[in-house]
Design an enzyme around this catalytic site. Structure first.
Site, short mmCIF file in Angstrom:
data_model
loop_
_atom_site.label_atom_id
_atom_site.label_comp_id
_atom_site.label_asym_id
_atom_site.label_seq_id
_atom_site.Cartn_x
_atom_site.Cartn_y
_atom_site.Cartn_z
N ASN A 63 -6.13 -7.16 4.05
CA ASN A 63 -7.57 -7.28 3.76
C ASN A 63 -7.96 -6.36 2.58
OD1 ASN A 63 -7.48 -4.75 4.85
ND2 ASN A 63 -9.10 -5.05 6.35
N GLY A 93 -5.07 -1.45 0.11
CA GLY A 93 -3.97 -2.05 -0.65
C GLY A 93 -4.38 -2.41 -2.07
N TYR A 114 -6.04 8.68 13.38
CA TYR A 114 -4.74 8.12 13.00
C TYR A 114 -3.71 8.36 14.12
CZ TYR A 114 -0.74 7.19 9.86
OH TYR A 114 0.39 6.69 9.25
N THR A 117 7.03 9.04 3.37
CA THR A 117 7.80 8.17 2.48
C THR A 117 7.13 8.19 1.11
OG1 THR A 117 8.40 6.84 4.39
CG2 THR A 117 8.65 5.78 2.25
P1 NAD Z 1 -0.91 1.58 2.46
O1 NAD Z 1 -2.30 2.04 2.63
O2 NAD Z 1 -0.33 1.59 1.09
O3 NAD Z 1 -0.74 0.12 3.06
C1 NAD Z 1 -1.42 -0.32 4.21
C2 NAD Z 1 -1.90 -1.73 3.93
O4 NAD Z 1 -2.56 -2.24 5.12
C3 NAD Z 1 -2.93 -1.80 2.80
O5 NAD Z 1 -2.57 -2.81 1.88
C4 NAD Z 1 -4.24 -2.15 3.51
O6 NAD Z 1 -5.14 -2.87 2.71
C5 NAD Z 1 -3.74 -2.93 4.71
N1 NAD Z 1 -4.65 -2.93 5.86
C6 NAD Z 1 -5.21 -1.85 6.46
N2 NAD Z 1 -5.99 -2.24 7.48
C7 NAD Z 1 -5.92 -3.60 7.53
C8 NAD Z 1 -6.48 -4.59 8.37
N3 NAD Z 1 -7.32 -4.27 9.37
N4 NAD Z 1 -6.16 -5.89 8.16
C9 NAD Z 1 -5.32 -6.23 7.15
N5 NAD Z 1 -4.76 -5.34 6.31
C10 NAD Z 1 -5.06 -4.04 6.50
O7 NAD Z 1 -0.01 2.45 3.45
P2 NAD Z 1 1.58 2.59 3.52
O8 NAD Z 1 1.93 3.95 3.09
O9 NAD Z 1 2.23 1.42 2.90
O10 NAD Z 1 1.79 2.53 5.10
C11 NAD Z 1 2.16 1.34 5.77
C12 NAD Z 1 2.32 1.61 7.26
O11 NAD Z 1 3.32 2.58 7.47
C13 NAD Z 1 1.05 2.11 7.93
O12 NAD Z 1 0.94 1.52 9.20
C14 NAD Z 1 1.30 3.59 8.06
O13 NAD Z 1 0.60 4.13 9.14
C15 NAD Z 1 2.80 3.65 8.25
N6 NAD Z 1 3.34 4.94 7.80
C16 NAD Z 1 3.43 5.25 6.47
C17 NAD Z 1 3.94 6.47 6.07
C18 NAD Z 1 4.09 6.85 4.62
O14 NAD Z 1 4.56 7.96 4.33
N7 NAD Z 1 3.71 6.02 3.67
C19 NAD Z 1 4.33 7.41 7.05
C20 NAD Z 1 4.19 7.08 8.38
C21 NAD Z 1 3.72 5.83 8.76
#
Ligand code: NAD
Ligand code: UDP
Length: 315
Positions: free
Chosen positions: A32, A36, A145, A175
């Site tokens: 959504n 992103g 969170y 990451t």
């Molecule tokens: P990010 O914010 O880059 O990506 C998350 C994506 O989810 C975004 O594109 C956002 O628009 C989309 N999104 C959020 N809520 C939404 C909804 N209700 N409906 C549809 N789309 C939605 O984050 P990321 O770093 O790519 O993280 C991805 C996942 O990995 C997350 O669940 C995060 O909690 C988990 N995570 C990431 C890290 C890290 O270091 N990047 C660490 C631990 C966990």
């Protein structure tokens, strides 16, 4: 295989989609765009085997196809973003997870939940193993969170125990890599942009807190294995790089990469900021036959090259 990835416009989701698309799999992405980047979806749309739905995972929508694997990654992920989108974060990991678990149940899919090291809170045990229950403040600012991810995990386990669904929980640790959002406030984009602009590095607290950083290519490989390997039903697995470093040391490495000394600006430590974080990845090594391969400086250099291109508006 047909694979559904929620959060496909985000940092990890877009890389995961691209990896499966390059393997020739049929990939559907949902996003959504709350945090992103539309450019990531434009890039994925160049693949014939990619489909995209602009949807909120909290809405119940009938998706037309059956999926072999569902990866639920949609959620704001950086502290800055989940402070901005508190309710949305809680709902994406609760309602959103429930909706996708229902779809997985209907399709008989493997379900991979993107959980986080934040479920351990400010841990009292180091490194963190999967059987550590954590030290989380349930009402603090980070709880939107931490607690929603914990709820998401609990929900996954209900579907595993009650409906025998093949759920797998990936506890992802910090990451980094290309396509991180330049403004999402995380330490690596902040330091890199500051270094490239010759600005002071903003160090929260005294910089002695630690993190362990995993390069995106290693994380994608781990996530792929979480989805495609057999016999992982109900498993919870830490994914991350066990090399622990202090934030102040990270600042020094970045100075080395840009080849100049930078001013350091010490700012207050955010509330509930974990003091130490480091995964024990023995389980991932054993059951996924995986461990990170990319050296820290090599990964940082690639990430720095990416941010340089973003700042030069070449991306
Ligand atoms: P990010 O914010 O880059 O990506 C998350 C994506 O989810 C975004 O594109 C956002 O628009 C989309 N999104 C959020 N809520 C939404 C909804 N209700 N409906 C549809 N789309 C939605 O984050 P990321 O770093 O790519 O993280 C991805 C996942 O990995 C997350 O669940 C995060 O909690 C988990 N995570 C990431 C890290 C890290 O270091 N990047 C660490 C631990 C966990
Ligand atoms: N941090 C910092 N300066 C910044 C951004 C973050 O010192 O400009 C610190 C932050 O306080 C935390 C660590 O770096 O201790 C990692 O923060 P990040 O937001 O990247 O991720 P977290 O692991 O806290 O979710």
């Amino acid at each position: 295989m047909r694979i559904l990835v929620t959060g496909c416009a985000g940092f990890i989701g877009s890389h995961l989609c691209e990896h499966f698309l390059n393997l020739g799999e049929e990939v559907t992405g949902i996003d959504n765009f709350i945090t992103g980047n539309k450019k990531n979806v434009e890039l994925l749309k160049k693949y014939r085997n990619f489909k995209f739905f602009e949807l909120d995972v909290c809405d119940v929508v009938e998706l037309p196809e059956r999926y072999d694997i569902i990866y639920h990654l949609a959620s704001p992920a950086s502290p800055k973003q989940y402070y901005n989108y508190q309710l949305e974060t809680m709902l994406a990991n609760s309602y959103g997870t429930k909706n996708l678990l229902e779809k997985a149940k209907k399709d008989g899919s493997v379900f991979v939940f993107a959980s986080t090291s934040e479920v351990y809170g400010d841990p009292l045990i180091h490194p963190q193993r999967e059987d550590y229950n954590g030290n989380v403040n349930p009402i603090g600012e980070r709880s939107v969170y931490d607690e929603s991810k914990r709820f998401g995990e609990a929900l996954c386990m209900v579907f595993f125990r009650k409906f025998d669904l093949d759920v797998r929980i990936a506890r992802i640790f910090n990451t980094y890599g290309p396509r991180m959002d330049i403004d999402d406030g995380r330490v690596i984009p902040n330091f890199m942009v500051q270094a490239l602009k010759n600005l002071p590095l903003t160090i929260y607290g005294d910089g002695n807190q630690t993190r362990s950083f995993c390069y995106i290519d290693d994380m994608v490989e781990a996530l792929k294995r979480m989805g495609v390997k057999s016999n992982l039903k109900g498993e919870v697995i830490n994914l991350g790089n066990p090399k622990e470093i202090r934030i102040i040391e990270l600042a020094e490495i970045i100075e080395k990469l840009v080849n100049r000394k930078l001013e350091k600006k010490f700012l207050p430590l955010p509330k509930d900021d974990p003091q130490r974080r480091c995964p024990n990845i023995e389980k991932a090594k054993k059951v996924l036959d995986w461990e990170p391969k990319v050296e820290f400086e090599e990964g940082l250099q690639k990430t720095l090259d990416y941010f340089r291109m973003v700042l030069d508006e070449k991306i």
